[in-house]
Design an enzyme around this catalytic site. Structure first.
Site: not given
Ligand code: NAP
Ligand code: MG
Length: 472
Positions: A170, A201, A203-204, A207, A245, A279, A379
Site C-alpha cells: 500500500k 488507497g 492510509g486509514p 493501509g 522506520e 527521515c 520532525e
Molecule cells: P504517514 O501518514 O505516516 O504516511 C505513511 C504511510 O502510512 C502512507 O502510505 C499512509 O497512507 C499510511 N497510513 C496513514 N495512516 C495510516 C493508518 N491509520 N494505518 C495504516 N497506514 C496508514 O505520514 P504522512 O502523513 O504522509 O506525513 C506526516 C509526517 O510523517 C511528515 O511530516 C514526517 O514528519 C513524517 N514522515 C516520515 C517519513 C519517514 O521516512 N520517516 C516518511 C513520511 C512522513 P496515506 O498516504 O494515504 O496517508
C-alpha cells in the site's frame, strides 16, 4: 501521465472493489496529473488472498531462481530510469536532477544488491548438533511513504522476495504512480502471479485494513511516528512481526578543528535535498561556541544557493514540498521558531516570491536555537535547519542525544578516531563520519522512537526470515 485504473492483484490489473479515487497532483503548480483507484478492505482482502495462495510455491522456489527474478526486476527498473525520475518529479516535486541521481539510481542499486544477496545468502547454518534454517516469515504487508517513494518500496519488496515472502504493498496516496510503474516492472520480470500485489488507497482505509488483516504475518511500515505507533500496537495485539522506520531529528555534530566550511556546506545540502523531506536529514547542526558565528555565516551563504525553482528544470536545486498540508505544516514550524525566539538567518514562513501557487517553502536557517525549542525537538520534514551552540564535547553529546529520535547523524573532526569515538556514544542507528557517503548495503534503521528493525543489505533480508532449528 498514464495511470492504471485498477489494482495489481494475482498477476493482473483488476478493477477496484469500490468507486473511490485518488487525484494525483503536481505540487509545483497544483495541476492534476492522474487519477488512481482508492482501494478498500475488499481490495486488500483479495490481494492478501493472492499473496497467501502464492506463498507455498514461492517460499520453496530455490534461492537461485528468486535471485534470477530479482535480477530481471533490476533490469526492468534500470530500463525505466528516465520514466522513474520523471514520474517522481511529477508527483513528489523533487528536482529532476535529484530524481535521476537518487530516486531512480538508489532503488536500482538496492535491487541489484538483493539479487546478489539472494543468490549467495546462507539460508541454512549448523550450530552444534542443530541444523538451523532461515525460513520466510510469510505474507508481508508493506506500507510506504511518499518522500523516497520508489526507494522505500524496493527496500521492502526486494528483501521480502529474496527471503521467499509474498507481498501486498500500500503506497502513499501522494505517490501512487511510481508504485504502479514498479508493479509493471515486477510483471515484466516474470515474478509469478500473487507474489507481489499492489493496492493503492488511503492510509486509514486500505493501509489500516492491510495492517490489521489477520492473514498478514509481518507488517513493514515507513512513515510518521504517530501512525507507526498505532501499527506497532495493533501488530503486538495480534502477535505479528513488525518493522517500523519512523521519523528523525538527526544531529550534525561539528567538533572543533573540523573542516568547518566543508562540514557546513555538506550539512546544509543534506537538509535542503528533497526539500528537507528525508527521515535521516541532519536537521540540527551543533557547533562549538568559538566557531558558532562563523558557521552561521557559512550556512547563510550556502543556503542562498538553494533558490526555489521548477522541479522539471535541470538547474533547480530545491522544488516544492509534496502537498499543501505539508507546506502549511512546515511554514507553521518556521513561524513557531520565530515565536520561540530563534533568529531567522535565511528564509521565513511566507512562500518564496513568485511561487505562491505551488507548495513551496523558503529554504530556512535558524540560529540561536536552544535544545528545548519545538524546532530543535520535532520532525519538521521541510527545508529547515536549526543551528545550536554547544560548550564542550559532553554538552554536544547531551544535546545530540536529547530528543526522542535516533535515526541518523554526522560527526566531523580532523581526527577520524575522535569522530568514531564520539559517534559510538550517539544513540542513533547510523552516523556519517566526515561526509562518508550513503551505503545501500549498510543496515538502516532507528534507535529509540525512530523505529524497530533494520532495512537494507543482509540485515534488511533478516527481517523477512524466521529461524527453525532441527536437533540431530
Ligand atoms: P504517514 O501518514 O505516516 O504516511 C505513511 C504511510 O502510512 C502512507 O502510505 C499512509 O497512507 C499510511 N497510513 C496513514 N495512516 C495510516 C493508518 N491509520 N494505518 C495504516 N497506514 C496508514 O505520514 P504522512 O502523513 O504522509 O506525513 C506526516 C509526517 O510523517 C511528515 O511530516 C514526517 O514528519 C513524517 N514522515 C516520515 C517519513 C519517514 O521516512 N520517516 C516518511 C513520511 C512522513 P496515506 O498516504 O494515504 O496517508
Ligand atoms: Mg501529489
Amino acid at each position: 501521465m498514464q495511470a492504471h485504473d485498477g489494482m495489481y492483484i494475482d498477476g493482473a490489473w483488476r478493477p477496484a472493489a469500490g468507486p473511490g479515487t485518488i487525484e494525483v497532483t503536481n505540487p509545483a503548480d497544483g495541476s492534476l496529473i492522474a487519477t488512481v483507484p482508492a482501494g478498500d478492505a475488499d481490495d486488500v482482502a483479495a490481494a492478501v488472498a493472492a499473496a497467501r495462495a502464492a506463498f507455498p510455491a514461492w517460499s520453496t522456489t530455490p534461492p537461485s531462481e528468486r535471485a534470477a527474478r530479482l535480477g530481471a526486476l533490476h533490469a526492468a527498473l534500470e530500463a525505466r530510469r528516465e520514466e522513474i525520475a520523471e514520474t517522481v518529479t511529477a508527483e513528489l516535486g523533487s528536482p529532476i536532477g535529484f530524481s535521476h541521481a537518487v530516486h531512480a539510481a538508489v532503488p536500482v542499486a538496492v535491487c541489484a544488491g538483493y539479487a546478489e544477496l539472494a543468490a549467495g545468502y546462507a539460508f541454512e547454518e549448523k550450530i552444534g548438533n542443530s541444523r538451523v534454517f532461515h525460513e520466510p516469515v510469510g505474507v508481508v504487508g508493506a506500507i510506504t511513504p511518499w518522500n523516497y517513494p520508489l526507494h522505500q518500496i524496493v527496500a521492502k519488496v526486494a528483501p521480502a522476495l529474496a527471503a521467499g515472502c509474498t507481498v501486498v504493498l500500500k503506497p502513499a496516496e501522494d505517490t501512487p504512480l511510481v508504485a504502479q510503474l514498479f508493479a509493471e516492472a515486477v510483471h515484466e520480470a516474470g515474478v509469478p502471479a500473487g507474489v507481489f500485489n499492489l493496492v493503492t488507497g488511503l492510509g486509514p482505509v486500505a493501509g489500516q485494513a492491510l495492517a490489521e488483516h489477520e492473514d498478514v504475518d509481518l507488517v513493514s511500515f515507513t512513515g510518521s511516528t504517530a501512525v507507526g505507533r498505532r501499527i506497532g500496537a495493533a501488530a503486538g495485539g495480534a502477535v505479528k512481526n513488525v518493522a517500523l522506520e519512523l521519523g528523525g531529528k538527526s544531529a550534525n555534530v561539528i567538533l572543533p578543528g573540523a573542516d568547518l566550511a566543508r562540514a557546513v556546506k555538506v550539512g546544509v545540502a543534506n537538509v535542503m535535498a528533497n526539500s528537507g523531506q528525508t527521515c535521516s536529514a541532519w536537521t540540527r547542526m551543533l557547533v562549538d561556541a568559538a566557531h558558532y558565528d562563523e558557521a552561521v555565516r557559512l550556512a547563510a551563504a550556502a543556503v542562498a544557493k538553494y533558490v526555489p525553482g521548477d522541479p522539471a528544470d535541470e538547474k533547480t536545486r530545491v522544488g516544492p514540498v509534496v502537498n499543501a498540508k505539508q507546506r502549511d505544516r512546515v511554514s507553521g514550524y518556521i513561524a513557531r521558531g520565530v515565536e520561540d525566539g530563534a533568529e531567522l538567518v535565511a528564509g521565513g514562513p511566507d512562500a518564496p516570491e513568485g511561487f505562491e501557487r505551488g507548495c513551496y517553502v523558503r529554504p530556512t536557517v535558524f540560529a540561536g536555537v536552544t535544545p528545548d525549542m519545538a524546532i530543535a525537538q520535532e520532525e519538521i520534514f521541510g527545508p529547515v535547519l536549526s543551528i545550536l551552540k554547544y560548550e564542550d564535547a559532553e554538552d554536544a553529546l547531551r544535546i545530540a542525544n536529547g530528543t526522542v529520535y535516533g535515526l541518523a547523524g554526522a560527526v566531523w573532526s580532523e581526527d577520524e578516531e575522535e569522530a568514531v569515538a564520539f559517534a559510538r556514544r550517539l544513540e542513533t542507528g547510523q552516523v556519517d563520519i566526515n561526509g562518508g557517503r550513503f551505503n545501500p548495503m549498510a543496515p538502516f534503521g532507528g534507535y529509540k522512537q525512530s523505529g524497530v528493525g533494520r532495512e537494507l543489505g543482509k540485515y534488511g533480508l533478516g527481517e523477512y526470515l524466521q529461524t527453525k532449528s532441527l536437533q540431530l
